[in-house]
Design a protein around this motif. Sequence first.
Motif, PDB file in Angstrom:
ATOM      1  N   LEU B 551      43.681  35.768  36.831  1.00  0.00           N
ATOM      2  CA  LEU B 551      43.462  37.221  36.644  1.00  0.00           C
ATOM      3  C   LEU B 551      44.594  37.857  37.685  1.00  0.00           C
ATOM      4  N   THR B 552      45.178  37.428  38.539  1.00  0.00           N
ATOM      5  CA  THR B 552      46.344  37.894  39.256  1.00  0.00           C
ATOM      6  C   THR B 552      47.434  38.248  38.405  1.00  0.00           C
ATOM      7  N   ILE B 553      47.886  37.029  37.294  1.00  0.00           N
ATOM      8  CA  ILE B 553      48.932  37.104  36.607  1.00  0.00           C
ATOM      9  C   ILE B 553      48.296  38.473  35.557  1.00  0.00           C
ATOM     10  N   PHE B 554      47.266  38.247  35.118  1.00  0.00           N
ATOM     11  CA  PHE B 554      46.729  39.360  34.165  1.00  0.00           C
ATOM     12  C   PHE B 554      47.020  40.845  34.589  1.00  0.00           C
ATOM     13  N   GLY B 555      46.291  40.924  35.840  1.00  0.00           N
ATOM     14  CA  GLY B 555      46.357  42.180  36.371  1.00  0.00           C
ATOM     15  C   GLY B 555      47.932  42.630  36.684  1.00  0.00           C
ATOM     16  N   LEU B 556      48.863  41.763  37.219  1.00  0.00           N
ATOM     17  CA  LEU B 556      49.970  42.126  37.302  1.00  0.00           C
ATOM     18  C   LEU B 556      50.824  42.635  36.164  1.00  0.00           C
ATOM     19  N   LEU B 585      47.627  48.282  41.682  1.00  0.00           N
ATOM     20  CA  LEU B 585      47.114  48.652  40.546  1.00  0.00           C
ATOM     21  C   LEU B 585      46.310  47.344  39.999  1.00  0.00           C
ATOM     22  N   ALA B 586      46.917  46.278  40.467  1.00  0.00           N
ATOM     23  CA  ALA B 586      46.317  44.834  40.073  1.00  0.00           C
ATOM     24  C   ALA B 586      44.934  44.474  40.535  1.00  0.00           C
ATOM     25  N   PRO B 588      42.105  45.528  41.096  1.00  0.00           N
ATOM     26  CA  PRO B 588      40.644  45.334  40.707  1.00  0.00           C
ATOM     27  C   PRO B 588      40.700  44.150  39.753  1.00  0.00           C
ATOM     28  N   ALA B 589      41.772  43.883  39.027  1.00  0.00           N
ATOM     29  CA  ALA B 589      41.647  42.597  38.305  1.00  0.00           C
ATOM     30  C   ALA B 589      41.481  41.546  39.076  1.00  0.00           C
ATOM     31  N   ILE B 590      42.400  41.441  40.172  1.00  0.00           N
ATOM     32  CA  ILE B 590      42.627  40.387  41.147  1.00  0.00           C
ATOM     33  C   ILE B 590      41.208  40.127  41.597  1.00  0.00           C
ATOM     34  N   MET B 591      40.404  41.133  42.187  1.00  0.00           N
ATOM     35  CA  MET B 591      39.018  41.136  42.897  1.00  0.00           C
ATOM     36  C   MET B 591      38.253  40.468  41.685  1.00  0.00           C
ATOM     37  N   LEU B 592      38.068  40.830  40.701  1.00  0.00           N
ATOM     38  CA  LEU B 592      37.281  40.035  39.371  1.00  0.00           C
ATOM     39  C   LEU B 592      37.563  38.510  39.349  1.00  0.00           C
ATOM     40  N   GLY B 593      38.701  38.159  39.545  1.00  0.00           N
ATOM     41  CA  GLY B 593      39.412  36.904  39.584  1.00  0.00           C
ATOM     42  C   GLY B 593      38.619  36.221  40.726  1.00  0.00           C
ATOM     43  N   ILE B 594      38.631  36.917  41.995  1.00  0.00           N
ATOM     44  CA  ILE B 594      38.106  36.395  43.196  1.00  0.00           C
ATOM     45  C   ILE B 594      36.460  36.242  42.883  1.00  0.00           C
ATOM     46  N   ASN B 595      35.899  37.071  42.268  1.00  0.00           N
ATOM     47  CA  ASN B 595      34.456  37.117  41.971  1.00  0.00           C
ATOM     48  C   ASN B 595      34.187  35.830  41.278  1.00  0.00           C
ATOM     49  N   GLN B 596      35.240  35.518  40.065  1.00  0.00           N
ATOM     50  CA  GLN B 596      34.969  34.252  39.246  1.00  0.00           C
ATOM     51  C   GLN B 596      35.063  33.030  40.093  1.00  0.00           C
ATOM     52  N   THR B 597      36.190  33.227  41.206  1.00  0.00           N
ATOM     53  CA  THR B 597      36.426  31.982  41.850  1.00  0.00           C
ATOM     54  C   THR B 597      35.097  31.721  42.666  1.00  0.00           C
ATOM     55  N   ILE B 598      34.590  32.834  43.375  1.00  0.00           N
ATOM     56  CA  ILE B 598      33.031  32.459  43.845  1.00  0.00           C
ATOM     57  C   ILE B 598      32.186  31.784  43.164  1.00  0.00           C
ATOM     58  N   MET B 599      32.054  32.331  42.076  1.00  0.00           N
ATOM     59  CA  MET B 599      31.169  31.543  41.073  1.00  0.00           C
ATOM     60  C   MET B 599      31.345  30.029  40.807  1.00  0.00           C
ATOM     61  N   TYR B 600      32.589  29.991  40.441  1.00  0.00           N
ATOM     62  CA  TYR B 600      32.920  28.637  40.241  1.00  0.00           C
ATOM     63  C   TYR B 600      32.898  27.668  41.683  1.00  0.00           C
ATOM     64  N   ALA B 601      33.265  28.349  42.739  1.00  0.00           N
ATOM     65  CA  ALA B 601      33.112  27.590  43.925  1.00  0.00           C
ATOM     66  C   ALA B 601      31.684  26.958  44.158  1.00  0.00           C
ATOM     67  N   LEU B 602      30.666  28.100  43.905  1.00  0.00           N
ATOM     68  CA  LEU B 602      29.379  27.663  44.078  1.00  0.00           C
ATOM     69  C   LEU B 602      28.739  26.638  43.172  1.00  0.00           C
ATOM     70  N   ARG B 655      34.592  48.556  39.291  1.00  0.00           N
ATOM     71  CA  ARG B 655      34.262  49.703  38.318  1.00  0.00           C
ATOM     72  C   ARG B 655      34.744  50.996  39.087  1.00  0.00           C
ATOM     73  N   GLU B 656      34.406  50.943  40.220  1.00  0.00           N
ATOM     74  CA  GLU B 656      34.715  52.463  40.966  1.00  0.00           C
ATOM     75  C   GLU B 656      36.194  52.421  41.168  1.00  0.00           C
ATOM     76  N   ARG B 657      36.823  51.592  41.490  1.00  0.00           N
ATOM     77  CA  ARG B 657      38.134  51.382  41.941  1.00  0.00           C
ATOM     78  C   ARG B 657      39.001  51.486  40.536  1.00  0.00           C
ATOM     79  N   LYS B 658      38.699  51.021  39.443  1.00  0.00           N
ATOM     80  CA  LYS B 658      39.371  51.315  37.937  1.00  0.00           C
ATOM     81  C   LYS B 658      39.320  52.824  37.734  1.00  0.00           C
ATOM     82  N   LYS B 659      37.955  53.402  37.953  1.00  0.00           N
ATOM     83  CA  LYS B 659      37.682  54.822  37.635  1.00  0.00           C
ATOM     84  C   LYS B 659      38.994  55.646  38.500  1.00  0.00           C
ATOM     85  N   VAL B 660      38.966  55.435  39.711  1.00  0.00           N
ATOM     86  CA  VAL B 660      39.866  55.914  40.475  1.00  0.00           C
ATOM     87  C   VAL B 660      41.267  55.825  40.303  1.00  0.00           C
ATOM     88  N   LEU B 661      41.565  54.765  39.870  1.00  0.00           N
ATOM     89  CA  LEU B 661      42.851  54.523  39.398  1.00  0.00           C
ATOM     90  C   LEU B 661      43.213  54.852  37.872  1.00  0.00           C
TER      91      LEU B 661
END
Lengths: 349, 664
Positions: B551-556, B585-586, B588-602, B655-661
């Motif tokens: 998601l870092t790649i995707f966001g950038l 700008l990337a 929010p996407a990176i955060m979603l990646g981190i979110n998935q990373t947390i899920m994977y880690a769990l 969501r909020e951040r994307k709206k702002v941006l």
Amino acid sequence: MERKALDAKIACRSVWKLYGRDPEGFLAAHGGNPPDGAIAADGYIPAVRHASLEVFPGEILVIMGLSGSGKSTLVRCLSRLIEPTAGEVLFDGQDLLKIPAKELIEIRRHKMGMVFQHFALLPHRTVLQNVAFPLEVQGVERATREKRALEIIDLVGLKGRDGYYPRELSGGQQQRVGIARSLAVEPDVWFLDEPFSALDPLIRREMQDEFLRLQTMLRKTIAFITHDFDEAIRLADRIAIMNEGRIVQIGTPEELVTRPADDYVANFTRDVAREKLLTVASVMEPQADGEALSDGVVRQTDKVADVARLIVASELPLRVADDSDRIVGIVSRARVLDMLFSREPGPGG
Amino acid sequence: MAEAAAPSGERAVRRWVAGAGQSGLRVAIFLLAPSVFVLSIGPFLPEWLRIVPQEWAAPFVGWINAAVEVLRREEMLGLFTFRDVTRAIANLIDYPLDFVEAILVAGFSESVPGLPWIAVTGLAVVLGWYLQGRQLGIIAGVCFAYMAIFGKWELSMVTLSVVLVAAPIAGAIGVALGIVAYKKRWFEALLWPILNVMQALPHFSYMIPVAIFIGIGHKAGTIATIIFAFPVMARLTILGLKGVSPEVREAGIMAGCTNRQMLWKVELPAARPTLMVGVNQVIMLCLAMVVLASFVGAKGLGHDLLNRLRSLWIGQALEIGVVIVFMAIILDRLSQAWARKEPEHMREGPFHVRHPFLAVGAAVVVVSYILAAFVPALQLWPKSLSITTAPLWDAMIDYIIVYAFDYLELIKDTLLVHVLIPMRDLYLLLPWSALLVFAVTLGWYYGGWQVAGIQALFALYLAFAGYWERTLITAYMVSFAVVVCVIFGSVVGIWAAAGPRRTKVVELILDTFQTFPSFIYLIPAIMLFNVNDFAAIMAIVIYATIPTTRLTIFGLRTVPHDIVEAAITSGCTPRQVLWKVRMPLAFPAIMLGINQTIMYALFMVVIAAFIGTTDLGQEIFRSKADNNAGQSLVVGLCIAFMGLIADQLINAWARERKKVLGLE
Ligand SMILES: Nc1ncnc2c1ncn2[C@@H]1O[C@H](COP(=O)(O)OP(=O)(O)OP(=O)(O)O)[C@@H](O)[C@H]1O
Ligand SMILES: [Mg+2]
């Protein structure tokens, strides 16, 4: 010549469509005709307001307006794809809104066809299967429906493409499939929602010709949406202009150009090539006694553009004749030049 | 701030924190202050605000076990217990399972053998060719031939047959649920949260209930696989049906479709692309689960891998790992090609011209049978000719141990002593009340009262479930791993996003790695660090870095071009463009990646418990050993809720951040 509403193939009376929390309750609270201020204040979106119109058998009614003016919503109310908030919709004199769901399906299966802006073809079906689809859902057996579908595919000029999938066709070809599908059940009423808007200008022109060719053969009753005034002029018998959900004027193209109801309509018609649209009748003057006239005669139904050269070349005004060769007035060089250059609507007609 | 006239306190606070100037700092202070406060007075808090005393903990485990006991023993359905019914249903699965296995390898009888391996391999080639092209055909052929020649044919076919049976069943269940949810709003409202929790539950939580109601064995493994895989299909069915363009639906209505015709002839076919994404995911989840389901007795590759790992035969384990990886790659590639495959108009002519691939496929089967009748090695590759790579791997590991052991030990010990153990002790001081305050404040700020309420429920559950200490240990392992993943993943991601070539290469690697069943990732961790906490964390890191990188790649790469150009024309150096424009700008996407990373880690933390940790995962393992369904579910929910707390907060924030941006 005035036609009676009763003769209309399809008509609507005071149709409203509001989006919001409780549109029915809101309309009732305002006696069915809420003021604009109240609609905005209570947060309702008025997609269609108090719209009435008729489409007569064999007529092409074009509905025009800016984006968001409610064209699609109105036409979908006519086919009851959208349930109007209030008003009535008459189909062959029968109130469409009171018809039970079963019968409505039957009417759609046999009497209505619709063409969509983005074609709305089913991607997993071939051209043949797409065109045969409305027949298939009626339960028409395979051999019959495919024979019929092939005929229509021929008619719209797609012979030999029946085994292709929509993805394998160009935009114009896809819309031909959309048209063929809507004609498969031989409907009486044909709805077209911006059918050519997604196409390139050249293809659009070609499709308009195609459409006119089909209509001279088939004589359907048509409600046609566009936001392109040139397209409207080419195709329409009459045009209805919508603004913010209201129908602001209905009339022939000539009437709209010469007598626009308000600035909004005038804005639409401003850039029209008048001489191609208007007939001699609209620049004609009454014949004054003893005036010197040229020998030439033009017909009042001639388009000005077609006879402009003749009129302008002559120093004296020409006589204007009606269909039975009676002289009904004269047309002068000055009037034609005025129309061509100053773009002021002529007072006559 | 004098916001006295503000209509509500909430809005006033929002305006204050969003005010001009150092708004980012203000938000952070405002949001973190309460939890920091609770944390800092931690030592002075009464004991019960730090850890809920055992006698207060809600006896969830007892309740669930009591319920399980009733279902097991009480003959509430006339003459049968509930378990009799589930077992009877489970027995039905034997028929398709035996059938597919018989076709693929086992054979129906002496005289009717299963497909020879060259037939299966040949069919794989034809299928790959048909779905995408020659290249995929060759890849498919190589993968299957590898399984045969390296002596893993029977195991592979057993695993494959479970996937071939479980995936369609899971898919069908998912589609059916999705359709009902699409038609009935109340059902969707009910189903959606259940799907959320199910998708956050670790693999193992499915296994114990299944083991109890169905028993241990191949069948139970298949059923656990089905249960594990269907939620994603249900979710994507709902999304797909809702995504059908309104025009297409209207075209269906105008053609006079009845409701049923509408669903089957218009909506479902039009939703095909989304449904096919679901098919791919169901297949991959089935493979991941069937490998793990060896813990409840599923046969096949996973079973063998488990045994080898238990006996620390790393070389042989690696060898099986490679086969599993090949299986994953080929199933993923084939199902993706199937998803992408668009119908094409048919050529005119006789059968073999209209259906060339069917014809070739039939020919392959016939020819293979004939050949195999004469050359037995084509029926089943003989053991004597099988190649094994285990000695090679073993030699490599020996090499590593001889030459790198000291360094690896050093790294491990340094990290353990100076970072991991202190961090763990710190975490163990964390009072549950601080978590509650933290989750509720953030939830309220980003999602309003509803989210805050859900957050409170999750946090209270964690506190009162009776596993607070284990939860904290899990949190420590996961958060350490996530930090490493994020650093590593974003660095790789930034590097890869710098040019299209790099992006392509890295994405290919990520795509491939992502298809591997999580179990595989234990192998290198054990290989390098033996069996302990650190190895577990390494396994988590390897597995969970993928989403952040992706998601870092995707966001950038998806930062709007004109913005980048505007920055360059304003005179930004490349570095400034990256840090001042593209990264924010990337983000929010990176955060979603981190979110998935947390899920994977769990998820991985539970699997990693297999190599000896002291967290919740270990608890699940223990409950499996005791057949303690209640505990496995309660602990599973602990892990799920930890994940969901993070998931909800990050999503609301993004969501909020994307709206702002303005990136919607
Ligand atoms: N489902 C809906 N909910 C709320 N508002 C709607 C809905 N459908 C349409 N509207 C609003 O009703 C108004 C009329 O929409 P409509 O689609 O009929 O416009 P249109 O004239 O067809 O425009 P276009 O040329 O863009 O197709 C628009 O302002 C639109 O936002
Ligand atoms: Mg429209």
